[in-house]
Design a protein around this motif. Structure first.
Motif, short mmCIF file in Angstrom:
data_model
loop_
_atom_site.label_atom_id
_atom_site.label_comp_id
_atom_site.label_asym_id
_atom_site.label_seq_id
_atom_site.Cartn_x
_atom_site.Cartn_y
_atom_site.Cartn_z
N ALA A 55 9.55 -22.38 1.14
CA ALA A 55 10.27 -21.46 1.03
C ALA A 55 9.35 -20.27 0.19
CB ALA A 55 11.63 -21.59 0.09
N ASP A 56 9.53 -19.03 0.56
CA ASP A 56 8.85 -17.79 -0.16
C ASP A 56 9.87 -16.90 -0.57
OD1 ASP A 56 7.01 -16.13 -0.90
OD2 ASP A 56 5.87 -15.91 0.82
N ALA A 57 9.85 -16.93 -1.84
CA ALA A 57 10.82 -15.85 -2.59
C ALA A 57 10.20 -14.83 -3.43
CB ALA A 57 12.03 -16.71 -3.31
N SER A 58 10.62 -13.62 -3.17
CA SER A 58 9.79 -12.77 -4.33
C SER A 58 11.04 -11.73 -5.01
CB SER A 58 8.97 -11.76 -3.44
OG SER A 58 9.80 -11.12 -2.47
N ALA B 140 14.82 -3.48 -26.53
CA ALA B 140 13.81 -4.10 -25.68
C ALA B 140 13.66 -3.50 -24.52
CB ALA B 140 13.50 -5.58 -25.89
N THR B 141 12.70 -2.89 -23.82
CA THR B 141 12.52 -2.12 -22.63
C THR B 141 11.43 -2.88 -21.73
OG1 THR B 141 11.22 -0.56 -23.38
CG2 THR B 141 13.71 0.02 -23.45
N ILE B 142 11.64 -2.77 -20.44
CA ILE B 142 10.50 -3.50 -19.50
C ILE B 142 10.70 -2.54 -18.38
CG2 ILE B 142 9.42 -5.31 -18.10
CD1 ILE B 142 11.24 -7.14 -19.57
N GLY B 143 9.30 -1.96 -18.08
CA GLY B 143 9.26 -0.86 -17.13
C GLY B 143 9.62 -1.79 -15.64
N SER B 144 8.82 -2.92 -15.19
CA SER B 144 9.26 -3.58 -14.13
C SER B 144 8.69 -5.04 -14.39
CB SER B 144 8.40 -2.89 -13.17
OG SER B 144 6.96 -2.94 -13.37
N VAL B 145 9.22 -5.89 -13.59
CA VAL B 145 8.90 -7.36 -13.37
C VAL B 145 8.89 -7.67 -12.07
CG1 VAL B 145 9.81 -9.59 -13.88
CG2 VAL B 145 10.21 -7.90 -15.41
N ALA B 146 7.72 -8.36 -11.74
CA ALA B 146 7.60 -8.73 -10.48
C ALA B 146 7.38 -10.28 -10.51
CB ALA B 146 6.27 -8.36 -9.68
N ALA B 147 8.09 -11.06 -9.58
CA ALA B 147 8.01 -12.55 -9.71
C ALA B 147 8.08 -12.94 -8.35
CB ALA B 147 9.32 -13.11 -10.22
N ILE C 220 5.37 -26.53 -6.20
CA ILE C 220 5.78 -25.09 -6.35
C ILE C 220 4.89 -24.27 -7.04
CG2 ILE C 220 7.42 -23.82 -7.78
CD1 ILE C 220 9.45 -25.98 -7.36
N HIS C 221 4.30 -22.99 -6.65
CA HIS C 221 3.63 -22.17 -7.23
C HIS C 221 4.42 -20.96 -7.73
CE1 HIS C 221 0.51 -19.04 -7.50
NE2 HIS C 221 -0.16 -20.01 -8.16
N ALA C 222 4.29 -20.56 -8.99
CA ALA C 222 5.07 -19.30 -9.36
C ALA C 222 4.20 -18.40 -10.04
CB ALA C 222 6.40 -19.46 -10.14
N THR C 223 4.56 -16.96 -9.82
CA THR C 223 3.80 -16.10 -10.73
C THR C 223 4.76 -14.92 -11.38
OG1 THR C 223 3.45 -14.52 -8.83
CG2 THR C 223 1.64 -16.20 -9.57
N LEU C 224 4.51 -14.46 -12.29
CA LEU C 224 5.35 -13.55 -13.15
C LEU C 224 4.51 -12.50 -13.79
CD1 LEU C 224 8.34 -12.68 -14.16
CD2 LEU C 224 7.88 -14.14 -16.14
N LYS C 225 4.81 -11.27 -13.49
CA LYS C 225 4.09 -10.38 -14.05
C LYS C 225 5.24 -9.18 -14.52
CE LYS C 225 0.14 -10.38 -11.10
NZ LYS C 225 -0.95 -9.76 -9.81
N VAL C 226 4.66 -8.75 -15.92
CA VAL C 226 5.72 -7.95 -16.78
C VAL C 226 4.92 -6.60 -16.97
CG1 VAL C 226 7.10 -7.58 -18.84
CG2 VAL C 226 7.10 -9.84 -17.70
N ASN C 227 5.35 -5.67 -16.82
CA ASN C 227 4.52 -4.20 -17.19
C ASN C 227 5.46 -3.50 -17.77
OD1 ASN C 227 2.63 -4.75 -15.15
ND2 ASN C 227 3.91 -4.15 -13.32
N THR C 228 4.61 -2.97 -18.95
CA THR C 228 5.14 -2.13 -20.16
C THR C 228 6.52 -2.72 -20.71
OG1 THR C 228 4.74 -0.04 -18.34
CG2 THR C 228 5.75 0.64 -20.44
N GLU D 30 1.53 -17.73 -14.64
CA GLU D 30 1.32 -18.41 -13.45
C GLU D 30 1.66 -19.93 -13.83
OE1 GLU D 30 -2.19 -19.03 -10.05
OE2 GLU D 30 -2.42 -17.76 -11.86
N LEU D 31 2.33 -20.46 -12.78
CA LEU D 31 2.77 -21.84 -13.01
C LEU D 31 2.61 -22.48 -11.68
CD1 LEU D 31 4.45 -24.11 -14.56
CD2 LEU D 31 6.58 -23.12 -13.36
#
Length: 488
Positions: A293-296, A319-326, A344-352, A376-377
């Motif tokens: 599986a490949d999920a975004s 608490a505000t977050i501009g964007s989250v990419a997982a 399983i390989h997972a990445t999470l990026k939180v901006n602002t 990164e997991l």
């Protein structure tokens, strides 16, 4: 569940066939009313809960028996000639639900879910020719205690699948058993207000009490099971060979015992040198509908606000977050017996990401200046010579928005607002709901500790009061002192 259906109201339902294939369904103005059941009414379902616990092993065994049947007769769910026709019908489905409203409870503790759903299927070539694509659009809002918990949020998702009948449901380890998911969520705004949190915690208390009661009934039912005697096992094997009803015996057997009996009676082709459990585990891997599986997921404009009873919307701690990419990738686990679960390989990026004590109009110092974060997991589970080995790799990164040092200010106003909001929420937390025949536990830790101490003293007094007079005689007191200080 501790819920009952009060009413279902639907204004209009329209179902029509598609232009060529498929089915179209539209639902307008649907309202489902649910209410909590009281502990006194749970006893009516005690027998059904006990029977479900007794037959759980039987159901687990039946699910495993289907794996063996599919292995022996390896074929798709429908004949090959009909598969293209059925697949075309699956590609023409459309469902639209407008103004769906689900109400749980009533009064100040009512929980309301509002939403709109649109889903449609079509053909896809993202994974293989003749695959399936599912597109969904969901708008969801949640209110609790008359207050807004989740403002209307919009979710869009697209799922690409291989052929459902020729690939996914075929009991073989095919390379195209992959799934691709892309989802986006906009305007995610959550509010934690005292009235709303009180309603949600009340619901959690009801679920917790019901789960505790159900667990007690289940444990009692399992303890009452009497294993089969040797003579009964012979009767079971005989009935199994004649294809007769064997439920009266299987409800008193474990799933392992049921499977072992089927293996001996039906002569399953278990490879030499393998245990039954190893062979069944391999069959489960071979027949898994999804092997990779490949999920975004991308979320934009997130805001979480904590308010006290005196605050209005926008004046709490935000608490505000501009964007989250997982992104999550699950690679094919193969058929190696040593691999217990897919890597399983997972990445999470939180901006602002920032935390403010007040709205911008107050010019208050932010609790946390805007910053970015990433995670990164990597995880996999393997079976070694001695035991299961779990491998976990986790790396994180946190920095300010301007690549400088993080800036965080803990002011007296921030602490005051936080303590006030938490105190208002605690004041509305209901006491634990007791199941039938039980007393509610004290919500105060000090009272609970005092009650435990009094129970211990009462137990000791009953042990010392040998004659049951309700008073301790001189000899009984002397026995107590001797137990503490020796010969007193």
């Amino acid at each position: 569940l501790p819920l009952r259906v009060v009413g279902v109201h639907v204004k209009r339902i329209v179902a029509t066939p598609g232009p060529v294939f498929g089915l179209r369904a539209r639902v307008h103005e649907a309202h489902v009313e649910l209410d909590w059941t009281q502990p006194e009414s749970w006893e009516a379902a005690a027998e059904a809960v006990g029977e479900a616990a007794k037959t759980a092993s039987q159901g687990e065994a039946k699910a495993t028996l289907k794996l063996v049947e599919k292995h022996i007769k390896s074929k798709g769910p429908v004949p090959a000639a009909l598969a293209p026709v059925v697949e075309k019908m699956l590609h023409g489905a459309f469902v639209f639900v407008k103004n769906l409203r689900i109400t749980i409870g009533s009064g100040d503790e009512a929980i309301e879910v509002l939403g709109t759903l649109e889903a449609r299927t079509s053909g896809s070539w993202a994974i293989e020719w003749g695959g399936t694509r599912v597109r969904t659009k969901v708008s969801l809002a949640v209110n609790a205690g008359g207050k807004e918990v989740l403002a209307p949020a919009n979710l869009q998702a697209q799922v690409d699948l291989p052929s459902i009948l020729k690939t996914l449901l075929v009991p073989q380890a095919l390379p195209n058993k992959r799934v691709k998911l892309e989802a986006s969520l906009k305007d995610l705004k959550l509010s934690a207000q005292p009235m709303a949190m009180g309603a949600l915690m009340s619901a959690s208390t009801s679920f917790g009490a019901f789960s505790k009661w159900k667990g007690g009934i289940t444990a009692s039912a399992l303890q009452a099971i009497v294993p089969l005697a040797p003579g009964e096992k012979d009767l079971y094997i005989e009935a199994l060979s004649k294809a007769e009803d064997v439920s009266q015996w299987e409800c008193r057997m474990t799933s392992k015992e049921i499977l072992q009996a089927h293996r001996e009676q039906k002569c399953w082709p278990v490879p030499y040198g393998n245990t039954l459990e190893e062979w069944l585990s391999r069959l489960k891997k071979q027949q898994a509908p999804v092997r990779a599986a490949d999920a975004s997921l991308e979320v934009q404009d997130i805001a979480v606000e904590l308010l006290s009873a005196q605050d209005t919307q926008g004046d709490g701690i935000i608490a505000t977050i501009g964007s989250v990419a997982a992104q999550v990738k699950m690679t094919d686990l193969g058929l190696d017996d040593a691999v217990q679960s897919p890597p399983i390989h997972a990445t999470l990026k939180v901006n602002t990401f920032a935390v403010a004590v007040d709205s911008v109009a107050y010019l208050a110092v932010p609790l946390l200046e805007p910053c970015t974060a990433s995670l990164e997991l990597e995880m996999r589970v393997e079976k070694g010579d001695d035991d299961i080995q779990r491998f976990l790799k986790l790396s994180t990164y946190l920095a300010s928005q301007e690549s400088g040092p993080l800036s965080m200010t803990v002011s007296s106003r921030a602490l005051w607002k936080l303590n006030r909001a938490v105190a208002d929420i605690k004041a509305l937390v209901p006491p634990p709901l007791a199941a039938t025949g039980e007393k509610a536990e004290s919500s105060s830790p000090d009272e609970a500790r005092q009650n435990r101490h009094l129970a211990e003293v009462k137990k000791l007094f009953i042990q010392l009061d040998a004659d049951g007079s309700g008073f301790l005689e001189l000899g009984e007191v002397q026995e107590l002192m001797n137990s503490i200080y020796g010969n007193f």
